[in-house]
Design a protein around this motif. Sequence first.
Motif, PDB file in Angstrom:
ATOM      1  N   ASP A 189      -4.938   3.454   7.616  1.00  0.00           N
ATOM      2  CA  ASP A 189      -4.971   2.297   6.768  1.00  0.00           C
ATOM      3  C   ASP A 189      -5.189   2.855   5.350  1.00  0.00           C
ATOM      4  O   ASP A 189      -5.138   2.201   4.392  1.00  0.00           O
ATOM      5  N   THR A 190      -5.539   4.184   5.364  1.00  0.00           N
ATOM      6  CA  THR A 190      -6.114   4.832   4.116  1.00  0.00           C
ATOM      7  C   THR A 190      -4.747   4.879   3.230  1.00  0.00           C
ATOM      8  O   THR A 190      -3.862   5.337   3.428  1.00  0.00           O
ATOM      9  N   ALA A 191      -5.052   4.467   2.057  1.00  0.00           N
ATOM     10  CA  ALA A 191      -3.934   4.160   1.169  1.00  0.00           C
ATOM     11  C   ALA A 191      -4.476   3.671  -0.232  1.00  0.00           C
ATOM     12  O   ALA A 191      -5.492   3.053  -0.305  1.00  0.00           O
ATOM     13  N   TYR A 198       9.461 -11.955   0.109  1.00  0.00           N
ATOM     14  CA  TYR A 198       7.949 -11.576  -0.164  1.00  0.00           C
ATOM     15  C   TYR A 198       7.935  -9.914   0.438  1.00  0.00           C
ATOM     16  O   TYR A 198       6.904  -9.349   0.164  1.00  0.00           O
ATOM     17  N   GLY A 199       8.758  -9.490   1.224  1.00  0.00           N
ATOM     18  CA  GLY A 199       8.320  -8.306   1.937  1.00  0.00           C
ATOM     19  C   GLY A 199       9.177  -7.213   1.016  1.00  0.00           C
ATOM     20  O   GLY A 199       8.960  -6.034   1.467  1.00  0.00           O
ATOM     21  N   ASP A 200       9.873  -7.464   0.251  1.00  0.00           N
ATOM     22  CA  ASP A 200      10.761  -6.741  -0.690  1.00  0.00           C
ATOM     23  C   ASP A 200      10.008  -6.383  -2.208  1.00  0.00           C
ATOM     24  O   ASP A 200       9.698  -7.378  -2.800  1.00  0.00           O
ATOM     25  N   GLN A 201       9.400  -5.210  -2.239  1.00  0.00           N
ATOM     26  CA  GLN A 201       8.715  -5.104  -3.648  1.00  0.00           C
ATOM     27  C   GLN A 201       9.539  -5.203  -4.757  1.00  0.00           C
ATOM     28  O   GLN A 201       8.990  -5.560  -5.897  1.00  0.00           O
ATOM     29  N   ARG A 202      10.883  -5.398  -4.620  1.00  0.00           N
ATOM     30  CA  ARG A 202      11.721  -5.311  -5.826  1.00  0.00           C
ATOM     31  C   ARG A 202      11.715  -6.700  -6.357  1.00  0.00           C
ATOM     32  O   ARG A 202      12.279  -6.928  -7.209  1.00  0.00           O
ATOM     33  N   SER A 203      11.184  -7.816  -5.379  1.00  0.00           N
ATOM     34  CA  SER A 203      11.205  -9.105  -5.709  1.00  0.00           C
ATOM     35  C   SER A 203      10.139  -9.480  -6.764  1.00  0.00           C
ATOM     36  O   SER A 203       9.803 -10.179  -7.368  1.00  0.00           O
ATOM     37  N   TYR A 204       9.006  -8.406  -7.050  1.00  0.00           N
ATOM     38  CA  TYR A 204       7.737  -8.570  -7.680  1.00  0.00           C
ATOM     39  C   TYR A 204       7.855  -8.258  -8.906  1.00  0.00           C
ATOM     40  O   TYR A 204       8.219  -7.088  -9.283  1.00  0.00           O
ATOM     41  N   ASP A 205       7.378  -8.999  -9.928  1.00  0.00           N
ATOM     42  CA  ASP A 205       7.760  -8.784 -11.387  1.00  0.00           C
ATOM     43  C   ASP A 205       6.539  -8.247 -11.945  1.00  0.00           C
ATOM     44  O   ASP A 205       6.359  -7.382 -12.861  1.00  0.00           O
ATOM     45  N   TYR A 206       5.186  -8.256 -11.437  1.00  0.00           N
ATOM     46  CA  TYR A 206       4.110  -7.929 -11.954  1.00  0.00           C
ATOM     47  C   TYR A 206       3.251  -7.164 -10.857  1.00  0.00           C
ATOM     48  O   TYR A 206       3.092  -7.567  -9.664  1.00  0.00           O
ATOM     49  N   TRP A 207       2.482  -6.148 -11.245  1.00  0.00           N
ATOM     50  CA  TRP A 207       1.663  -5.339 -10.361  1.00  0.00           C
ATOM     51  C   TRP A 207       0.461  -4.884 -11.043  1.00  0.00           C
ATOM     52  O   TRP A 207       0.323  -4.695 -12.074  1.00  0.00           O
ATOM     53  N   GLY A 208      -0.434  -4.759 -10.132  1.00  0.00           N
ATOM     54  CA  GLY A 208      -1.872  -4.070 -10.468  1.00  0.00           C
ATOM     55  C   GLY A 208      -1.698  -2.600 -10.410  1.00  0.00           C
ATOM     56  O   GLY A 208      -0.808  -1.915  -9.988  1.00  0.00           O
ATOM     57  N   GLN A 209      -2.657  -2.018 -10.952  1.00  0.00           N
ATOM     58  CA  GLN A 209      -2.985  -0.573 -10.920  1.00  0.00           C
ATOM     59  C   GLN A 209      -3.682  -0.134  -9.425  1.00  0.00           C
ATOM     60  O   GLN A 209      -3.144   1.218  -9.374  1.00  0.00           O
ATOM     61  N   GLY A 210      -3.799  -0.588  -8.767  1.00  0.00           N
ATOM     62  CA  GLY A 210      -4.113  -0.302  -7.367  1.00  0.00           C
ATOM     63  C   GLY A 210      -5.784  -0.057  -7.306  1.00  0.00           C
ATOM     64  O   GLY A 210      -6.343   0.247  -8.083  1.00  0.00           O
ATOM     65  N   THR A 211      -6.186  -0.299  -5.947  1.00  0.00           N
ATOM     66  CA  THR A 211      -7.484   0.108  -5.462  1.00  0.00           C
ATOM     67  C   THR A 211      -7.333   1.171  -4.356  1.00  0.00           C
ATOM     68  O   THR A 211      -6.912   0.775  -3.389  1.00  0.00           O
ATOM     69  N   GLN A 212      -8.295   2.187  -4.410  1.00  0.00           N
ATOM     70  CA  GLN A 212      -8.179   2.990  -3.236  1.00  0.00           C
ATOM     71  C   GLN A 212      -8.898   2.550  -1.946  1.00  0.00           C
ATOM     72  O   GLN A 212     -10.323   2.042  -2.011  1.00  0.00           O
ATOM     73  N   VAL A 213      -8.281   2.682  -0.843  1.00  0.00           N
ATOM     74  CA  VAL A 213      -9.152   2.225   0.565  1.00  0.00           C
ATOM     75  C   VAL A 213      -8.904   3.561   1.260  1.00  0.00           C
ATOM     76  O   VAL A 213      -7.910   4.103   1.320  1.00  0.00           O
ATOM     77  N   THR A 214     -10.226   4.085   1.625  1.00  0.00           N
ATOM     78  CA  THR A 214     -10.078   5.184   2.481  1.00  0.00           C
ATOM     79  C   THR A 214     -11.039   4.937   3.912  1.00  0.00           C
ATOM     80  O   THR A 214     -12.220   4.616   3.716  1.00  0.00           O
ATOM     81  N   VAL A 215     -10.505   5.257   4.807  1.00  0.00           N
ATOM     82  CA  VAL A 215     -10.961   4.830   6.432  1.00  0.00           C
ATOM     83  C   VAL A 215     -11.401   6.109   7.032  1.00  0.00           C
ATOM     84  O   VAL A 215     -10.407   6.886   7.263  1.00  0.00           O
ATOM     85  N   ARG A 241       0.890  -1.271  -0.092  1.00  0.00           N
ATOM     86  CA  ARG A 241      -0.018  -0.061   0.075  1.00  0.00           C
ATOM     87  C   ARG A 241       0.909   1.256   0.163  1.00  0.00           C
ATOM     88  O   ARG A 241       2.020   1.132   0.335  1.00  0.00           O
ATOM     89  N   GLN A 242       0.414   2.306  -0.397  1.00  0.00           N
ATOM     90  CA  GLN A 242       1.153   3.620  -0.504  1.00  0.00           C
ATOM     91  C   GLN A 242      -0.051   4.673  -0.154  1.00  0.00           C
ATOM     92  O   GLN A 242      -1.056   4.991  -1.025  1.00  0.00           O
ATOM     93  N   ALA A 243       0.358   5.384   0.977  1.00  0.00           N
ATOM     94  CA  ALA A 243      -0.315   6.780   1.393  1.00  0.00           C
ATOM     95  C   ALA A 243       0.201   7.809   0.564  1.00  0.00           C
ATOM     96  O   ALA A 243       1.420   8.016   0.376  1.00  0.00           O
TER      97      ALA A 243
END
Length: 125
Positions: free
Chosen positions: A90-92, A106-123, A38-40
């Motif tokens: 948790d908003t991000a 698993y905890g390192d984003q550099r290990s990941y080859d494919y990414w989605g576009q993201g979905t907004q969560v607002t609390v 997630r990214q806020a």
Amino acid sequence: QVQLVESGGGLVQAGGSLRLSCAASGRTVNYYGMGWFRQAPGKEREFVAAINWSHAWRYYGDSVKGRVTISRDNTKNTAYLEMNSLKPEDTAVYYCAACPAHGCNYGDQRSYDYWGQGTQVTVSS
């Protein structure tokens, strides 16, 4: 190539719950680890959770541990993130990602080859 599409984000009150989905297409991700980040606004992308291809191992970030559950359904090529007791912090934008099973940190984003576009969560508080 793998395409990932997240869904299930939205606006929820503090204390509420959401279930995010990540649908994969293009090729099977059955032998990929699946992760959520997630990214806020104004902050770096943060590890949330990950699950290995066989469901044997699950990993959680410290900020969400005990409040979220990651799962996957390999028959549907889909991963899920169940989030409970949500807090305003948790908003991000939540992203799912896939990493090759062999050698995935698993905890390192550099290990990941494919990414989605993201979905907004607002609390809201």
